[in-house]
Design a protein around this motif. Structure first.
Motif, PDB file in Angstrom:
ATOM      1  N   LEU A   1       0.851  -1.183   0.000  1.00 56.25           N
ATOM      2  CA  LEU A   1       0.000   0.000   0.000  1.00 56.25           C
ATOM      3  C   LEU A   1       0.892   1.240   0.000  1.00 56.25           C
ATOM      4  O   LEU A   1       1.761   1.376   0.853  1.00 56.25           O
ATOM      5  N   VAL A   2       0.654   2.112  -0.960  1.00 58.45           N
ATOM      6  CA  VAL A   2       1.390   3.380  -0.980  1.00 58.45           C
ATOM      7  C   VAL A   2       0.626   4.370  -0.105  1.00 58.45           C
ATOM      8  O   VAL A   2      -0.596   4.503  -0.224  1.00 58.45           O
ATOM      9  N   VAL A   3       1.337   5.043   0.785  1.00 65.51           N
ATOM     10  CA  VAL A   3       0.710   6.058   1.641  1.00 65.51           C
ATOM     11  C   VAL A   3       1.491   7.363   1.484  1.00 65.51           C
ATOM     12  O   VAL A   3       2.648   7.456   1.895  1.00 65.51           O
TER      13      VAL A   3
ATOM     14  N   ALA B   1      -0.313  18.178  16.249  1.00 64.12           N
ATOM     15  CA  ALA B   1      -1.563  18.678  16.828  1.00 64.12           C
ATOM     16  C   ALA B   1      -2.763  18.108  16.069  1.00 64.12           C
ATOM     17  O   ALA B   1      -3.862  17.984  16.613  1.00 64.12           O
ATOM     18  N   ARG B   2      -2.535  17.775  14.784  1.00 63.25           N
ATOM     19  CA  ARG B   2      -3.633  17.316  13.925  1.00 63.25           C
ATOM     20  C   ARG B   2      -3.133  16.182  13.019  1.00 63.25           C
ATOM     21  O   ARG B   2      -2.066  16.276  12.414  1.00 63.25           O
ATOM     22  N   LEU B   3      -3.928  15.120  12.932  1.00 60.70           N
ATOM     23  CA  LEU B   3      -3.610  14.028  12.000  1.00 60.70           C
ATOM     24  C   LEU B   3      -4.837  13.812  11.121  1.00 60.70           C
ATOM     25  O   LEU B   3      -5.927  13.494  11.618  1.00 60.70           O
ATOM     26  N   VAL B   4      -4.652  14.010   9.807  1.00 56.63           N
ATOM     27  CA  VAL B   4      -5.758  13.863   8.853  1.00 56.63           C
ATOM     28  C   VAL B   4      -5.503  12.630   7.987  1.00 56.63           C
ATOM     29  O   VAL B   4      -4.398  12.435   7.477  1.00 56.63           O
ATOM     30  N   ILE B   5      -6.537  11.798   7.851  1.00 55.37           N
ATOM     31  CA  ILE B   5      -6.450  10.654   6.943  1.00 55.37           C
ATOM     32  C   ILE B   5      -7.374  10.940   5.765  1.00 55.37           C
ATOM     33  O   ILE B   5      -8.599  10.973   5.920  1.00 55.37           O
ATOM     34  N   ASP B   6      -6.784  11.157   4.604  1.00 54.87           N
ATOM     35  CA  ASP B   6      -7.562  11.449   3.394  1.00 54.87           C
ATOM     36  C   ASP B   6      -7.785  10.128   2.641  1.00 54.87           C
ATOM     37  O   ASP B   6      -6.838   9.531   2.121  1.00 54.87           O
ATOM     38  N   LEU B   7      -9.049   9.695   2.593  1.00 58.23           N
ATOM     39  CA  LEU B   7      -9.359   8.382   1.988  1.00 58.23           C
ATOM     40  C   LEU B   7      -9.890   8.516   0.552  1.00 58.23           C
ATOM     41  O   LEU B   7     -10.586   7.631   0.059  1.00 58.23           O
ATOM     42  N   CYS B   8      -9.526   9.626  -0.117  1.00 58.32           N
ATOM     43  CA  CYS B   8     -10.059   9.850  -1.475  1.00 58.32           C
ATOM     44  C   CYS B   8      -9.629   8.754  -2.447  1.00 58.32           C
ATOM     45  O   CYS B   8     -10.324   8.496  -3.428  1.00 58.32           O
ATOM     46  N   ASP B   9      -8.493   8.121  -2.204  1.00 56.99           N
ATOM     47  CA  ASP B   9      -8.008   7.083  -3.122  1.00 56.99           C
ATOM     48  C   ASP B   9      -8.131   5.688  -2.523  1.00 56.99           C
ATOM     49  O   ASP B   9      -7.370   4.785  -2.868  1.00 56.99           O
TER      50      ASP B   9
ATOM     51  N   ALA C   1       0.758  -1.684   6.331  1.00 52.16           N
ATOM     52  CA  ALA C   1       1.520  -0.536   5.816  1.00 52.16           C
ATOM     53  C   ALA C   1       0.917   0.769   6.325  1.00 52.16           C
ATOM     54  O   ALA C   1       1.642   1.714   6.659  1.00 52.16           O
ATOM     55  N   LEU C   2      -0.415   0.821   6.405  1.00 51.00           N
ATOM     56  CA  LEU C   2      -1.065   2.027   6.934  1.00 51.00           C
ATOM     57  C   LEU C   2      -0.758   2.169   8.426  1.00 51.00           C
ATOM     58  O   LEU C   2      -0.487   3.273   8.912  1.00 51.00           O
ATOM     59  N   ARG C   3      -0.775   1.047   9.143  1.00 46.12           N
ATOM     60  CA  ARG C   3      -0.480   1.084  10.586  1.00 46.12           C
ATOM     61  C   ARG C   3       0.926   1.632  10.826  1.00 46.12           C
ATOM     62  O   ARG C   3       1.149   2.452  11.714  1.00 46.12           O
ATOM     63  N   THR C   4       1.887   1.181  10.005  1.00 48.34           N
ATOM     64  CA  THR C   4       3.273   1.643  10.146  1.00 48.34           C
ATOM     65  C   THR C   4       3.359   3.156   9.950  1.00 48.34           C
ATOM     66  O   THR C   4       4.002   3.874  10.728  1.00 48.34           O
ATOM     67  N   LYS C   5       2.686   3.655   8.906  1.00 43.46           N
ATOM     68  CA  LYS C   5       2.713   5.101   8.631  1.00 43.46           C
ATOM     69  C   LYS C   5       2.053   5.897   9.767  1.00 43.46           C
ATOM     70  O   LYS C   5       2.529   6.969  10.152  1.00 43.46           O
ATOM     71  N   LEU C   6       0.945   5.361  10.262  1.00 39.66           N
ATOM     72  CA  LEU C   6       0.254   6.051  11.357  1.00 39.66           C
ATOM     73  C   LEU C   6       1.142   6.114  12.598  1.00 39.66           C
ATOM     74  O   LEU C   6       1.247   7.155  13.256  1.00 39.66           O
TER      75      LEU C   6
ATOM     76  N   ARG D   1      -2.344  10.001   3.009  1.00 39.66           N
ATOM     77  CA  ARG D   1      -3.258   9.677   1.919  1.00 39.66           C
ATOM     78  C   ARG D   1      -2.917   8.273   1.369  1.00 39.66           C
ATOM     79  O   ARG D   1      -2.080   8.135   0.483  1.00 39.66           O
ATOM     80  N   PRO D   2      -3.557   7.224   1.922  1.00 39.91           N
ATOM     81  CA  PRO D   2      -3.323   5.878   1.387  1.00 39.91           C
ATOM     82  C   PRO D   2      -3.934   5.734  -0.002  1.00 39.91           C
ATOM     83  O   PRO D   2      -4.946   6.375  -0.295  1.00 39.91           O
ATOM     84  N   LYS D   3      -3.292   4.904  -0.821  1.00 41.65           N
ATOM     85  CA  LYS D   3      -3.767   4.753  -2.203  1.00 41.65           C
ATOM     86  C   LYS D   3      -4.019   3.291  -2.514  1.00 41.65           C
ATOM     87  O   LYS D   3      -3.086   2.517  -2.670  1.00 41.65           O
ATOM     88  N   GLY D   4      -5.298   2.920  -2.566  1.00 41.16           N
ATOM     89  CA  GLY D   4      -5.661   1.542  -2.893  1.00 41.16           C
ATOM     90  C   GLY D   4      -6.529   0.915  -1.825  1.00 41.16           C
ATOM     91  O   GLY D   4      -6.879   1.553  -0.818  1.00 41.16           O
ATOM     92  N   ASP D   5      -6.892  -0.343  -2.046  1.00 38.36           N
ATOM     93  CA  ASP D   5      -7.709  -1.074  -1.078  1.00 38.36           C
ATOM     94  C   ASP D   5      -6.943  -1.243   0.233  1.00 38.36           C
ATOM     95  O   ASP D   5      -5.745  -1.538   0.218  1.00 38.36           O
ATOM     96  N   VAL D   6      -7.639  -1.076   1.353  1.00 41.96           N
ATOM     97  CA  VAL D   6      -7.007  -1.315   2.662  1.00 41.96           C
ATOM     98  C   VAL D   6      -7.668  -2.558   3.253  1.00 41.96           C
ATOM     99  O   VAL D   6      -8.783  -2.496   3.786  1.00 41.96           O
TER     100      VAL D   6
END
Lengths: 115, 153
Positions: free
Chosen positions: A7-9, A47-55, A33-38, A21-26
């Motif tokens: 997974l590309v993030v 102060a702020r963590l945004v997860i953009d799920l547009c992709d 891979a998303l857990r590692t990035k988080l 911004r993860p790209k692809g099916d999770v």
């Protein structure tokens, strides 16, 4: 086949935090891979963590579990955790799991930066 | 029971979940299900595979999972069966958890029950577990004469 499962993030630095911004099916294969990035992003205590799920066209309970873990960490550290740009399918799984009111969910990145 | 329309054996590898999802969606579309129903079937099967791989086989990548699919005529729909050779699990443990308890994990079984019209877990006499689920065409569910053998929770 393992190469195709990565997974590309994308990571974007915000004035007061981080946007991922993860790209692809999770799913089970890709949520680690998303857990590692988080985890990496949360180490710097933004102060702020945004997860953009547009992709992200698809997410299963492994992906949800990853987001819940991050939510719990952000609550302890008083970090704003915002999820935005959900596809209908991803929104549907959040609704079935009754998580739409647990997460701060907004429709766009602009709103996520102001939330 | 008649022979399944499709019968496949896969290895217990997470990277095979995406192709299984795609296959389930194609089969559902073939019988006229809409995108939402196809998505529900794909997600439910994804959750079932996750449970088998993670809990049944403890992430061993070389165990076997058998998938059988029947197209149903009356009412129109799909019956999907997943068999494994994992240790038996007490059936009372396969009911999903309370959603008010916000924590990672344990959502898969709840999703399967929510997404499918009938759900049945059983212990295979020859060893392993069996999950049998059915999803009916949206039009079939409007038929007042249809009685589901195992209504969703």
């Amino acid at each position: 086949m393992s190469g195709a499962t990565q997974l590309v993030v994308e990571t974007e630095t915000l004035p007061d935090g981080v946007l991922l911004r993860p790209k692809g099916d999770v799913d089970m294969a890709r949520s680690p891979a998303l857990r590692t990035k988080l985890t990496e992003s949360l180490k710097s205590k933004p102060a702020r963590l945004v997860i953009d799920l547009c992709d992200v066209p698809y997410m299963d309970s492994s992906g949800l579990a990853t987001l819940i873990e991050a939510l719990q960490t952000t609550r302890k550290s008083e970090i704003k955790f915002i999820v935005c740009n959900l596809s209908p399918r991803v929104r549907s799984i959040l609704e079935i799991a009754r998580l739409t009111t647990v997460f701060t969910v907004v429709d766009s990145c602009d709103l996520a930066l102001k939330a | 029971m008649n022979d399944p329309h499709l019968h496949a054996r896969i290895l217990s590898r997470p990277e095979l979940m995406a192709p299984v999802r795609a296959m389930m969606c194609e089969l559902a579309m073939r019988i006229g299900m809409d995108e939402s129903q196809c998505g529900h079937i794909a997600l439910a099967m994804d959750e079932a595979l996750t449970n088998i791989i993670r809990h049944g086989y403890q992430n061993d990548p070389d165990s076997h999972i058998w998938i059988s699919v029947w197209e149903l005529e009356n009412p129109k729909g799909l019956r999907i069966q997943m068999d494994d050779l994992a240790p038996h699990v007490e059936l009372e443990k396969l009911k999903g958890r309370e959603l008010d308890d916000i924590r990672p994990g344990g959502l898969g079984v709840h999703l399967i029950y929510s997404l499918m019209d009938t759900v049945r877990f059983s212990k295979r006499p020859q060893g392993g577990m069996r999950l049998t689920v059915e999803k009916f065409h949206a039009q079939a569910l409007t038929d007042p004469d249809l009685k589901l053998s195992n209504p969703p929770h």
